[in-house]
Design a protein around this motif. Structure first.
Motif, PDB file in Angstrom:
ATOM      1  N   LEU A   1      29.116 159.867  -1.862  1.00  0.00           N
ATOM      2  CA  LEU A   1      30.520 159.959  -1.454  1.00  0.00           C
ATOM      3  C   LEU A   1      30.773 161.038  -0.410  1.00  0.00           C
ATOM      4  O   LEU A   1      31.877 161.118   0.142  1.00  0.00           O
ATOM      5  CB  LEU A   1      31.402 160.251  -2.682  1.00  0.00           C
ATOM      6  CG  LEU A   1      31.529 159.146  -3.742  1.00  0.00           C
ATOM      7  CD1 LEU A   1      32.281 159.677  -4.956  1.00  0.00           C
ATOM      8  CD2 LEU A   1      32.226 157.915  -3.166  1.00  0.00           C
TER       9      LEU A   1
ATOM     10  N   SER B   1      32.337 160.006   2.904  1.00  0.00           N
ATOM     11  CA  SER B   1      33.523 159.138   2.881  1.00  0.00           C
ATOM     12  C   SER B   1      34.690 159.765   3.655  1.00  0.00           C
ATOM     13  O   SER B   1      34.874 160.982   3.650  1.00  0.00           O
ATOM     14  CB  SER B   1      33.935 158.882   1.427  1.00  0.00           C
ATOM     15  OG  SER B   1      35.167 158.190   1.375  1.00  0.00           O
ATOM     16  N   THR B   2      35.475 158.899   4.271  1.00  0.00           N
ATOM     17  CA  THR B   2      36.704 159.361   4.943  1.00  0.00           C
ATOM     18  C   THR B   2      37.948 158.825   4.244  1.00  0.00           C
ATOM     19  O   THR B   2      39.064 158.950   4.759  1.00  0.00           O
ATOM     20  CB  THR B   2      36.707 158.904   6.418  1.00  0.00           C
ATOM     21  OG1 THR B   2      36.574 157.480   6.462  1.00  0.00           O
ATOM     22  CG2 THR B   2      35.581 159.559   7.191  1.00  0.00           C
ATOM     23  N   ASP B   3      37.735 158.229   3.073  1.00  0.00           N
ATOM     24  CA  ASP B   3      38.850 157.743   2.265  1.00  0.00           C
ATOM     25  C   ASP B   3      39.313 158.922   1.408  1.00  0.00           C
ATOM     26  O   ASP B   3      39.009 159.028   0.216  1.00  0.00           O
ATOM     27  CB  ASP B   3      38.372 156.571   1.404  1.00  0.00           C
ATOM     28  CG  ASP B   3      39.540 155.796   0.790  1.00  0.00           C
ATOM     29  OD1 ASP B   3      40.699 156.153   1.085  1.00  0.00           O
ATOM     30  OD2 ASP B   3      39.268 154.857   0.025  1.00  0.00           O
ATOM     31  N   TRP B   4      40.070 159.826   2.041  1.00  0.00           N
ATOM     32  CA  TRP B   4      40.275 161.162   1.495  1.00  0.00           C
ATOM     33  C   TRP B   4      40.874 161.178   0.091  1.00  0.00           C
ATOM     34  O   TRP B   4      40.325 161.849  -0.812  1.00  0.00           O
ATOM     35  CB  TRP B   4      41.176 161.968   2.439  1.00  0.00           C
ATOM     36  CG  TRP B   4      40.733 161.947   3.870  1.00  0.00           C
ATOM     37  CD1 TRP B   4      41.423 161.462   4.934  1.00  0.00           C
ATOM     38  CD2 TRP B   4      39.493 162.432   4.373  1.00  0.00           C
ATOM     39  NE1 TRP B   4      40.711 161.602   6.103  1.00  0.00           N
ATOM     40  CE2 TRP B   4      39.499 162.202   5.779  1.00  0.00           C
ATOM     41  CE3 TRP B   4      38.365 163.015   3.819  1.00  0.00           C
ATOM     42  CZ2 TRP B   4      38.450 162.535   6.621  1.00  0.00           C
ATOM     43  CZ3 TRP B   4      37.316 163.359   4.644  1.00  0.00           C
ATOM     44  CH2 TRP B   4      37.354 163.114   6.031  1.00  0.00           C
ATOM     45  N   GLY B   5      41.960 160.473  -0.129  1.00  0.00           N
ATOM     46  CA  GLY B   5      42.645 160.538  -1.426  1.00  0.00           C
ATOM     47  C   GLY B   5      41.795 160.015  -2.573  1.00  0.00           C
ATOM     48  O   GLY B   5      41.504 160.755  -3.525  1.00  0.00           O
ATOM     49  N   PRO B   6      41.385 158.747  -2.538  1.00  0.00           N
ATOM     50  CA  PRO B   6      40.581 158.199  -3.640  1.00  0.00           C
ATOM     51  C   PRO B   6      39.262 158.941  -3.858  1.00  0.00           C
ATOM     52  O   PRO B   6      38.826 159.115  -4.999  1.00  0.00           O
ATOM     53  CB  PRO B   6      40.339 156.746  -3.202  1.00  0.00           C
ATOM     54  CG  PRO B   6      41.487 156.439  -2.282  1.00  0.00           C
ATOM     55  CD  PRO B   6      41.755 157.714  -1.552  1.00  0.00           C
ATOM     56  N   THR B   7      38.639 159.355  -2.732  1.00  0.00           N
ATOM     57  CA  THR B   7      37.352 160.047  -2.873  1.00  0.00           C
ATOM     58  C   THR B   7      37.532 161.403  -3.532  1.00  0.00           C
ATOM     59  O   THR B   7      36.745 161.800  -4.417  1.00  0.00           O
ATOM     60  CB  THR B   7      36.674 160.207  -1.508  1.00  0.00           C
ATOM     61  OG1 THR B   7      36.512 158.920  -0.916  1.00  0.00           O
ATOM     62  CG2 THR B   7      35.306 160.852  -1.668  1.00  0.00           C
TER      63      THR B   7
ATOM     64  N   ARG C   1      37.976 160.834  -7.077  1.00  0.00           N
ATOM     65  CA  ARG C   1      36.712 160.496  -7.732  1.00  0.00           C
ATOM     66  C   ARG C   1      35.866 161.746  -7.963  1.00  0.00           C
ATOM     67  O   ARG C   1      35.212 161.873  -9.005  1.00  0.00           O
ATOM     68  CB  ARG C   1      35.936 159.483  -6.885  1.00  0.00           C
ATOM     69  CG  ARG C   1      34.610 159.029  -7.508  1.00  0.00           C
ATOM     70  CD  ARG C   1      34.820 158.492  -8.900  1.00  0.00           C
ATOM     71  NE  ARG C   1      33.554 158.171  -9.567  1.00  0.00           N
ATOM     72  CZ  ARG C   1      33.409 158.064 -10.876  1.00  0.00           C
ATOM     73  NH1 ARG C   1      34.457 158.264 -11.671  1.00  0.00           N
ATOM     74  NH2 ARG C   1      32.249 157.773 -11.401  1.00  0.00           N
TER      75      ARG C   1
ATOM     76  N   ARG D   1      37.177 166.708   5.230  1.00  0.00           N
ATOM     77  CA  ARG D   1      38.597 166.452   5.023  1.00  0.00           C
ATOM     78  C   ARG D   1      39.434 167.619   5.553  1.00  0.00           C
ATOM     79  O   ARG D   1      40.516 167.435   6.123  1.00  0.00           O
ATOM     80  CB  ARG D   1      38.896 166.234   3.540  1.00  0.00           C
ATOM     81  CG  ARG D   1      40.313 165.734   3.284  1.00  0.00           C
ATOM     82  CD  ARG D   1      40.632 165.633   1.804  1.00  0.00           C
ATOM     83  NE  ARG D   1      40.778 166.955   1.201  1.00  0.00           N
ATOM     84  CZ  ARG D   1      41.430 167.168   0.046  1.00  0.00           C
ATOM     85  NH1 ARG D   1      41.948 166.129  -0.608  1.00  0.00           N
ATOM     86  NH2 ARG D   1      41.530 168.369  -0.456  1.00  0.00           N
TER      87      ARG D   1
END
Length: 409
Positions: A212, A215-221, A224, A261
């Motif tokens: 992970l 990842s650039t999917d900041w909120g969900p990552t 997690r 992030r």
């Protein structure tokens, strides 16, 4: 012919002594006057009086055995019965009879005392066995282990019973110790298995955390990662070396993600500055836990601080190493205290240290006795050689005792 109250010499030179059973021949005297004959055998009588007096004193004031005392009494009685002395032989017989009765009385007293000591030793050993069998079921591994070792020392200090009784009690005692040892080993084997399970769980968490990190999917990552952290804490501790290595990888993966992030959300610098202030306050709160005095309470407090820490979010990148370093320092102090507590309460390691110390102590005591014996015998060369060996063993013992203190004495 010459005579006195206890004897006489007739015309032929024969010497007689008077007893309750009549006159008895003492011997024949041809070398001098009858007076000299009586004086000679009277001195023999006085010699018997002195010997009896000495034996009476030995019986009264020393630990002369009954067997040796009776042998001496019989020897003196034989001399009296041979009638080679002039004097009150009946009085000497009476003294010997009284002395023999005294010896027999003391023999019975010693026999009764020995029986009492044996009975006391039996009860004491039975009590040790009962306590050992109770301790064999305990889960207080450290205190029960120490108490069992103390019971062994107490057992060694008690007199032996008859072989059958002593062997039976020792078998029960030894069986209880073995049962406790097996249960303790099983417990720590299970603990090791739990740590191995924790290692496997954390390896999976690390693998996901590393996957992970880009990842650039900041909120969900980020969410997690918080879940992964909760799973990490719930997994328990792995072996120390694995724990440190996995933790570094886990935190490293998080750092990569949150650093990226942070760059994207540079406009949140103001928020991060506030985060820094909050984390500095938490770091200051955490630093008050050091030095660690009550480990359990300190761990709970640190968990609370760490949870609040994790909930705060990131701080400015250039300030992160310093403020996190402060928390890491507290965390390391807690881990070191935990490891020290583990070492201190590890009964197997302590048992090994105590066993070595006991062996060295026995060797030192034996050498010290040998040195004293050599000195007493006048063998200074041997004594000096043994003293040098004693010095070396004593140094090893001192070192072992110092190591044993690290386990809590």
């Amino acid at each position: 012919m010459s005579s006195d109250p206890w004897g006489r010499v007739d015309e032929t030179g024969t010497v007689y002594v008077r007893t309750a059973d009549g006159e008895k021949v003492v011997g024949s005297w041809q070398a001098g006057s009858p007076e000299e004959a009586l004086a000679y055998f009277e001195r023999k009588y006085e010699g018997l009086v002195v010997e009896i007096g000495l034996l009476e004193r030995r019986v009264r004031t020393t630990d002369l055995s009954a067997k040796d005392a009776m042998t001496a009494v019989d020897h003196l009685r034989q001399q009296i019965e041979e009638h080679h002395a002039v004097g009150d032989l009946d009085a000497l017989r009476a003294r010997l009879d009284k002395l023999a009765a005294s010896v027999e009385s003391r023999r019975e007293e010693r026999k009764a005392q020995k029986a009492k000591q044996t009975d006391e030793a039996r009860h004491a050993k039975e009590a040790l066995v009962v306590e050992a069998e109770e301790l064999a079921q305990s889960e207080q591994w450290r205190s029960a282990g120490e108490r069992l070792r103390a019971l062994v020392d107490t057992w060694k200090g008690l007199p032996r019973l008859d072989r059958k009784s002593d062997d039976e009690l020792w078998h029960r005692f030894s069986h209880a110790r073995s049962a406790f040892s097996k249960r303790r080993k099983a417990h720590f084997a299970a603990l090791d298995a739990q740590r191995e399970d924790a290692r496997k769980v954390k390896e999976k968490l690390v693998a996901e955390a590393e996957s992970l990190s880009g990842s650039t999917d900041w909120g969900p990552t980020a969410a997690r990662y918080r879940d992964l952290m909760a799973d990490w804490k719930a997994a328990g501790r792995a072996q120390r070396e694995a724990e440190d290595e996995l933790w570094n990888r886990f935190r490293g993966a998080q750092d990569v993600f949150f650093a990226a992030r942070g760059e994207v959300f540079a406009e949140r610098d103001a928020e991060q500055a506030e985060n820094l202030k909050l984390k500095e306050e938490l770091a200051e709160e955490a630093e008050k836990l050091v030095p660690v005095r009550e480990l359990k309470a300190a761990r709970a407090a640190f968990r609370s601080i760490n949870e609040r820490w994790e909930a705060i979010g990131h701080v400015p990148r250039d300030a992160r190493p310093k403020v996190e370093g402060r928390m890491h320092a507290v965390e390391r102090a807690l881990q070191e205290s935990e490891e020290a507590e583990w070492r201190r309460t590890n009964p197997e390691a302590r048992a090994r240290a105590a066993g070595l110390t006991g062996q060295l102590q026995a060797a030192v005591d034996k050498l010290r006795e040998q040195v004293d014996s050599a000195r007493a015998a006048g063998n200074n060369a041997k004594a000096d050689k043994l003293a040098r060996e004693l010095e070396g063993r004593q140094a090893l013992l001192d070192q072992a005792l110092k190591g044993l203190e690290e386990f809590g004495g």
